[in-house]
Enzyme design. Sequence first.
Site, PDB file in Angstrom:
ATOM      1  N   GLY A  89       8.869   6.800  -2.553  1.00 51.73           N
ATOM      2  CA  GLY A  89       9.537   6.639  -1.264  1.00 51.73           C
ATOM      3  C   GLY A  89       9.769   5.211  -0.840  1.00 51.73           C
ATOM      4  O   GLY A  89      10.119   4.335  -1.637  1.00 51.73           O
ATOM      5  N   ILE A  90       9.566   4.962   0.447  1.00 47.09           N
ATOM      6  CA  ILE A  90       9.797   3.636   1.018  1.00 47.09           C
ATOM      7  C   ILE A  90       8.907   2.593   0.348  1.00 47.09           C
ATOM      8  O   ILE A  90       9.352   1.486   0.038  1.00 47.09           O
ATOM      9  CB  ILE A  90       9.562   3.665   2.535  1.00 47.09           C
ATOM     10  CG1 ILE A  90      10.651   4.483   3.235  1.00 47.09           C
ATOM     11  CG2 ILE A  90       9.530   2.244   3.104  1.00 47.09           C
ATOM     12  CD1 ILE A  90      10.407   4.723   4.718  1.00 47.09           C
ATOM     13  N   GLY A  91       7.650   2.935   0.108  1.00 44.10           N
ATOM     14  CA  GLY A  91       6.728   1.988  -0.502  1.00 44.10           C
ATOM     15  C   GLY A  91       7.185   1.537  -1.875  1.00 44.10           C
ATOM     16  O   GLY A  91       7.111   0.348  -2.212  1.00 44.10           O
ATOM     17  N   THR A 111       0.835  -1.204   0.000  1.00 42.46           N
ATOM     18  CA  THR A 111       0.000   0.000   0.000  1.00 42.46           C
ATOM     19  C   THR A 111       0.869   1.253   0.000  1.00 42.46           C
ATOM     20  O   THR A 111       1.993   1.255   0.503  1.00 42.46           O
ATOM     21  CB  THR A 111      -0.944   0.017   1.215  1.00 42.46           C
ATOM     22  OG1 THR A 111      -0.191   0.185   2.424  1.00 42.46           O
ATOM     23  CG2 THR A 111      -1.750  -1.281   1.295  1.00 42.46           C
ATOM     24  N   GLY A 112       0.347   2.316  -0.601  1.00 40.95           N
ATOM     25  CA  GLY A 112       1.086   3.575  -0.648  1.00 40.95           C
ATOM     26  C   GLY A 112       2.447   3.412  -1.274  1.00 40.95           C
ATOM     27  O   GLY A 112       3.451   3.877  -0.727  1.00 40.95           O
ATOM     28  N   SER A 113       2.482   2.763  -2.450  1.00 37.36           N
ATOM     29  CA  SER A 113       3.773   2.325  -2.997  1.00 37.36           C
ATOM     30  C   SER A 113       4.175   3.034  -4.280  1.00 37.36           C
ATOM     31  O   SER A 113       4.952   2.493  -5.071  1.00 37.36           O
ATOM     32  CB  SER A 113       3.750   0.813  -3.221  1.00 37.36           C
ATOM     33  OG  SER A 113       2.573   0.394  -3.893  1.00 37.36           O
ATOM     34  N   THR A 114       3.688   4.244  -4.499  1.00 40.50           N
ATOM     35  CA  THR A 114       4.061   4.966  -5.718  1.00 40.50           C
ATOM     36  C   THR A 114       5.308   5.823  -5.539  1.00 40.50           C
ATOM     37  O   THR A 114       5.817   6.382  -6.516  1.00 40.50           O
ATOM     38  CB  THR A 114       2.905   5.862  -6.199  1.00 40.50           C
ATOM     39  OG1 THR A 114       2.544   6.768  -5.159  1.00 40.50           O
ATOM     40  CG2 THR A 114       1.696   5.023  -6.593  1.00 40.50           C
ATOM     41  N   SER A 135       7.444   3.131  12.870  1.00 46.45           N
ATOM     42  CA  SER A 135       8.416   4.222  12.892  1.00 46.45           C
ATOM     43  C   SER A 135       9.113   4.216  14.243  1.00 46.45           C
ATOM     44  O   SER A 135       8.549   3.740  15.241  1.00 46.45           O
ATOM     45  CB  SER A 135       7.718   5.567  12.693  1.00 46.45           C
ATOM     46  OG  SER A 135       8.587   6.649  12.971  1.00 46.45           O
ATOM     47  N   TYR A 187       0.976  11.732  15.197  1.00 54.34           N
ATOM     48  CA  TYR A 187       1.680  10.791  14.329  1.00 54.34           C
ATOM     49  C   TYR A 187       2.307   9.673  15.160  1.00 54.34           C
ATOM     50  O   TYR A 187       2.176   8.486  14.829  1.00 54.34           O
ATOM     51  CB  TYR A 187       2.760  11.523  13.526  1.00 54.34           C
ATOM     52  CG  TYR A 187       3.677  10.598  12.754  1.00 54.34           C
ATOM     53  CD1 TYR A 187       3.255   9.990  11.592  1.00 54.34           C
ATOM     54  CD2 TYR A 187       4.982  10.351  13.203  1.00 54.34           C
ATOM     55  CE1 TYR A 187       4.096   9.135  10.884  1.00 54.34           C
ATOM     56  CE2 TYR A 187       5.831   9.510  12.504  1.00 54.34           C
ATOM     57  CZ  TYR A 187       5.377   8.901  11.349  1.00 54.34           C
ATOM     58  OH  TYR A 187       6.217   8.056  10.653  1.00 54.34           O
TER      59      TYR A 187
END
Length: 263
Positions: free
Chosen positions: A18-20, A13-16, A141, A154
């Site tokens: 950075g880390i993803g 998920t959220g992989s477009t 994190s 956060y």
Amino acid sequence: MKIDLSGKTAVVTGSTAGIGLAIARGLAESGATVVINGRTQEAVDKAVAAVAAEVPGASLAGLAADLGTAEGCAALVAAHPACDILVNNLGIYKNQDFFDTPDEEWTRFFDINVLSGVRLSRAYVPGMEKNGWGRVVFIGSESAFNIPADMIHYGFSKTAVVSIARGLAKRLAGTGVTVNSVLPGPTLSDGLVDSLKDEAEKTGKSVEELAAEFVVAKRPSSIIRRASTVEEVANMVVYACSQQASATTGASLRVDGGVVDSL
């Protein structure tokens, strides 16, 4: 050690970016079929093309959906009903003082950072359990333990993620499905790099140098004294998703450069 995930399907998920994106690339390099997710079709198409260019022969799929909503999670599951590996990477952060953070912002962080992983784990893990094999990774994190005073909301969301991973691992005891959280520290992701570009132009210093200065100033307990790369974080995630990590579950795996001052 050769990690071979051929025949496995991974949802990241959220992989477009950075880390993803680094995780998606790492899993594809290990032979997994990878489902890349982002909120817009443009971002998803760009990420799929980038991984395809870097990993010849990669088996990739993409889905644009806002996984911070129940509807978005349902759309992902409808399009890809089963997976062997689920990486709950989606997350947001924002510096905001506790007394200036309204209820709506707490709810937004909870929906995106916490509930997205809960919903998708609830949908995908029963299939893993039935198959007797599965990997679930929540991206936490160092802020889960080292709560930042300038974004308590956060830190709270990441503490929740680590708790969920530990509890779900215990719930799945003996099933062949492992659940872990991975805890990055300051990382040279797109957000940090973008925030430092102006300063880099002004000072003539590299983004890496400025990131190291940030780490020393803001995370003085860091042992590596620099920001991690997205690839360093992805390496830990890929290992946690591997056949070789079969005895690692219920763990919070740190890639924080030693920021969390605990044994």
